[in-house]
Structures are given as structure tokens and as C-alpha cells.
Scaffold this active site. Structure first.
Site, PDB file in Angstrom:
ATOM      1  N   TYR A 141       0.822  -1.210   0.000  1.00  0.00           N
ATOM      2  CA  TYR A 141       0.000   0.000   0.000  1.00  0.00           C
ATOM      3  C   TYR A 141       0.862   1.270   0.000  1.00  0.00           C
ATOM      4  O   TYR A 141       0.374   2.341  -0.343  1.00  0.00           O
ATOM      5  CB  TYR A 141      -0.941   0.026   1.211  1.00  0.00           C
ATOM      6  N   LYS A 190       4.611 -15.391   2.125  1.00  0.00           N
ATOM      7  CA  LYS A 190       4.537 -16.137   0.860  1.00  0.00           C
ATOM      8  C   LYS A 190       5.976 -16.321   0.393  1.00  0.00           C
ATOM      9  O   LYS A 190       6.366 -15.912  -0.707  1.00  0.00           O
ATOM     10  CB  LYS A 190       3.676 -15.322  -0.136  1.00  0.00           C
ATOM     11  N   ASP A 222      -1.733 -18.491   1.743  1.00  0.00           N
ATOM     12  CA  ASP A 222      -2.863 -19.238   1.175  1.00  0.00           C
ATOM     13  C   ASP A 222      -3.296 -20.354   2.122  1.00  0.00           C
ATOM     14  O   ASP A 222      -4.485 -20.586   2.349  1.00  0.00           O
ATOM     15  CB  ASP A 222      -2.533 -19.771  -0.228  1.00  0.00           C
ATOM     16  N   ASP A 246      -4.616  -7.370   5.991  1.00  0.00           N
ATOM     17  CA  ASP A 246      -5.881  -6.723   5.646  1.00  0.00           C
ATOM     18  C   ASP A 246      -6.910  -7.797   5.294  1.00  0.00           C
ATOM     19  O   ASP A 246      -8.048  -7.821   5.789  1.00  0.00           O
ATOM     20  CB  ASP A 246      -5.628  -5.791   4.447  1.00  0.00           C
ATOM     21  N   ASP A 250     -10.087  -9.567   7.909  1.00  0.00           N
ATOM     22  CA  ASP A 250     -11.513  -9.540   7.551  1.00  0.00           C
ATOM     23  C   ASP A 250     -12.084 -10.954   7.532  1.00  0.00           C
ATOM     24  O   ASP A 250     -13.210 -11.192   7.957  1.00  0.00           O
ATOM     25  CB  ASP A 250     -11.715  -8.891   6.181  1.00  0.00           C
TER      26      ASP A 250
END
Ligand code: NAD
Length: 357
Positions: A141, A190, A222, A246, A250
Site C-alpha cells: 500500500y 509467501k 494461502d 488486511d 476480515d
């Protein structure tokens, strides 16, 4: 004496925040510790009053305070503004930046009486008690980014950029939080594909010697997404970079029922920020329908992380648990056979339990 900046914001903010403030007032009476609350404008309410979503005096108040309690910002009234002037971008992002908040803490804790409100089966979610620690100021970001037209095409890129120092400070914090819980840390990356993830993993490895009492595991993002819905009880503390955090936070948030139950803390600088995960819920604003428990639980996080009042934080959480066990529900968590209450009544019930507990 602790100074607390109170920023109710927009929509349901002015209904839920006072309930949390009154809970903190009960804590003050129980402990003899004084809290000085100062209210200020933020978000759309501040745009209406003075043309800016984060007025300089609000920012200054936050800087001078020991902690900030925020409701939510935004709503349809301000949606037509250019993106950079909207309350969400113009208030929350600079506030986090100015306060140096590099870590976002989101617990996902299942209050057992609410197991039926989870989209997952009771036997899967029962016992869920985890916290996701998300890096908040680096990664995709904030890394170098660009979009441009090329010959007959168009291109764009974002960059997942981290320094070892940025990773170290959040991972160290995660180790410390793991120490205050069940001493199990899952670092999510990752590293099979991303270079920044390999630096992340190396950094975790280099720090683990400082925390020999904490068990560390590495998990690919994942796999973590899958494990969160397969067996969420395997997790205690999860630490991860900005984008992964992020998304995963959620995902984890729905495990435990309504968004109206979810607190959060953003920490890192000298003043931390506590706010419910949800937004300003304009669809139910002004109707006494909002669930104040996410904000009350955010105040409990303030007690724990900013004021080191662990016992009082636990007392507030227990009071919430007892109110739910007695069958009281706001509309978002209501199921037939329980007792429907409004925002203020839910706040009163929690305070009564806290006083009696
Ligand atoms: P929202 O979280 O406000 O609402 C989503 C749904 O959940 C709505 O149906 C709402 O009624 C319900 N809900 C939310 N909080 C609740 C509570 N405490 N009790 C009962 N029900 C609750 O998300 P949205 O509708 O996407 O956004 C509304 C506004 O809030 C937008 O302007 C958005 O940009 C803003 N927003 C602000 C924040 C923040 O201040 N941190 C976060 C998210 C969204």
C-alpha cells in the site's frame, strides 16, 4: 491520571462511543484511577463544522493524549467528495500516520453464546481466541507505485517493499503479545514466491532466539486462509505484512459472529488508537439499533495495551460475556428466544455486570 481523546465521528459513532466511555468511568470508580476524557471532531462531522476531516486541534489533542477512542467516520453525505477529501482517507490515514501507528491488532474471540451467529459450525469455531497483528505502514500500500500508458497498452505496478527494521519492530511486538497470551506465534508470508517474504521469514528467524519461551511457526498465506476456516482454534497470535493482514483479518472477523462485536487497536507510537472494526453504519444510525460491544471491547483493549490494566480489561470482557450469556442481544446478533435490546440498554447491562462482578 490518563488522558483519553474521544472522537465519536459519524453515523452510529455518537451512539456507541458514549457507552464505552461510561464503561471506562465504571473502571475508574472501581480502581481509583482517573481518566480525563476530551471530545473532539473527526470525519464528516468535522468537515461540516470546519471544512477538514482531521482538524489540526483534533490531531494535537490526540498527540497530547495517552490513548484515543474513535467511533467511525464516513457516510453517504460525504461520498461525493473527491477520494482524498473523504472522511475515511482524509481523517483515518493521516491520523494513523501522524501517531506512528504501525501495528493493527484485531482479536477474533468467540463468545460461546454467539456460536450460532457464526457462519461456521459450532464445533469448528468453539474455542476460537486469536489475534491478528497486521503491519500497517509498509508493504504494497505504501511502496513505489505507478500507472502509465504505453505503446498500445497500459501498465501499472505496486511494490511490496519492506526494510528489515520495519519487519523487526512488528515481529518483536508480536512476540511480546504472544508472551502475554498462549505463547504461540504464527508468522504468515509467501516466502515460496516473494523476496520480501523471504526477508520477513529471515527476520522472524533471527529474532526467535530472544523469545525462547514462544513457539514460532511459519505459514504460507494461502494455507493460513484455509486453516482459519478449517481449524481456527490452532491459532494464538498471527503476525503478517500489510496486505495479507488486511485480507486475513476480515476473514477472521466473520468467524465470531457480527461485525458489531469486533474491537481493534492500532499501536506503535506513544499514543494508541482504539476503534471498532465496523464503519459508521448509516443504515441504522440514530435509531438505537447499533451494537456498542465492539467499542466497549475496544476500550477493554485500551486498558490492556495502553494502561497495562490487564485485570480490568478482563473484567470488562467478562461482563460482556455474562450479558450475552443472560440472553441479551442487539439486533445484529439477535436470534429468536433471546432478549432484544437497544444500544444504550446494552451499555447499561454491561456496566451493571461490571459493577457487580
Ligand atoms: P459498516 O461497517 O458501517 O456497515 C456494514 C453493515 O454492518 C451495515 O449493515 C451496518 O448496519 C452493520 N453494522 C456495522 N456496525 C454495526 C454495529 N455496531 N451494530 C450493528 N450493526 C452494525 O460498513 P459500510 O456500510 O461499508 O460503510 C458505511 C460507512 O462507514 C462508509 O462511509 C464507510 O466508508 C465507512 N467506514 C468507516 C470505517 C472507520 O471509520 N474505521 C470503517 C469501515 C467503513
Amino acid at each position: 491520571m490518563y488522558k483519553i481523546a474521544v472522537l465519536p465521528g459519524d453515523g452510529i459513532g455518537p451512539e456507541i462511543v458514549p457507552e464505552a466511555v461510561k464503561v471506562l468511568e465504571v473502571v475508574a470508580r472501581r480502581t481509583g484511577i482517573e481518566f480525563k476524557f476530551t471530545e473532539a471532531l473527526v470525519g464528516g462531522a468535522a468537515i461540516d463544522a470546519c471544512g477538514r476531516a482531521l482538524p489540526p486541534e483534533t490531531l494535537e489533542l490526540c498527540r497530547q493524549s495517552d490513548a484515543v477512542l474513535l467511533g467511525a467516520v464516513g457516510g453517504p453525505k460525504w461520498d461525493a467528495l473527491p477520494p482524498e477529501e473523504r472522511p475515511e482517507t482524509a481523517a483515518l490515514l493521516p491520523l494513523r500516520k501522524e501517531l506512528g501507528l504501525y501495528a493493527n491488532l484485531r482479536p477474533a474471540y468467540l463468545f460461546e453464546p454467539l456460536a450460532e451467529a457464526s457462519p461456521l459450525k459450532r464445533e469448528i469455531v468453539s474455542g476460537t481466541d486469536l489475534i491478528i497483528i497486521r503491519e500497517l505502514t509498509g508493504g504494497l500500500y505504501f511502496g513505489p507505485k505507478k500507472r502509465e500508458k504505453t505503446e498500445g497498452d497500459e501498465m501499472a505496478y505496486d511494490t511490496m517493499f519492506y526494510t528489515r527494521a520495519e519487519i523487526e519492530r512488528i515481529v518483536r511486538l508480536a512476540f511480546q503479545i504472544a508472551r502475554s497470551r498462549r505463547r504461540h506465534l504464527t508468522s504468515v508470508d509467501k516466502a515460496n514466491v516473494l523476496t520480501s517474504s523471504r526477508l520477513w521469514r529471515d527476520t522472524v528467524e533471527s529474532l526467535k532466539g530472544e523469545f525462547p519461551d514462544v513457539t514460532v511457526e511459519h505459514m504460507y498465506v494461502d494455507n493460513c486462509a484455509m486453516q482459519l476456516v478449517r481449524r481456527p482454534t490452532q491459532f494464538d497470535v498471527i503476525v503478517t505484512e500489510n496486505t495479507f493482514g488486511d485480507i486475513l483479518s476480515d476473514q477472521a472477523s466473520v468467524l465470531t459472529g457480527s461485525i458489531g462485536m469486533l474491537p481493534s487497536a492500532s499501536i506503535g507510537g506513544s499514543t494508541a488508537l482504539y476503534e471498532p472494526v465496523h464503519g459508521s453504519a448509516p443504515d441504522i444510525a440514530g435509531q438505537q439499533k447499533a451494537n456498542p460491544l465492539a467499542t466497549i471491547l475496544s476500550a477493554a483493549m485500551m486498558l490492556k495495551y495502553s494502561f497495562k490494566m490487564d485485570r480490568e480489561a478482563a473484567a470488562v470482557e467478562d461482563a460482556v460475556g455474562r450479558v450475552l450469556a443472560k440472553g441479551y442481544r442487539t439486533a445484529d446478533i439477535y436470534v429468536p428466544g433471546t432478549k432484544l435490546v437497544g444500544t444504550a440498554e446494552m451499555g447499561t447491562l454491561v456496566r451493571r455486570e461490571l459493577q457487580e462482578g
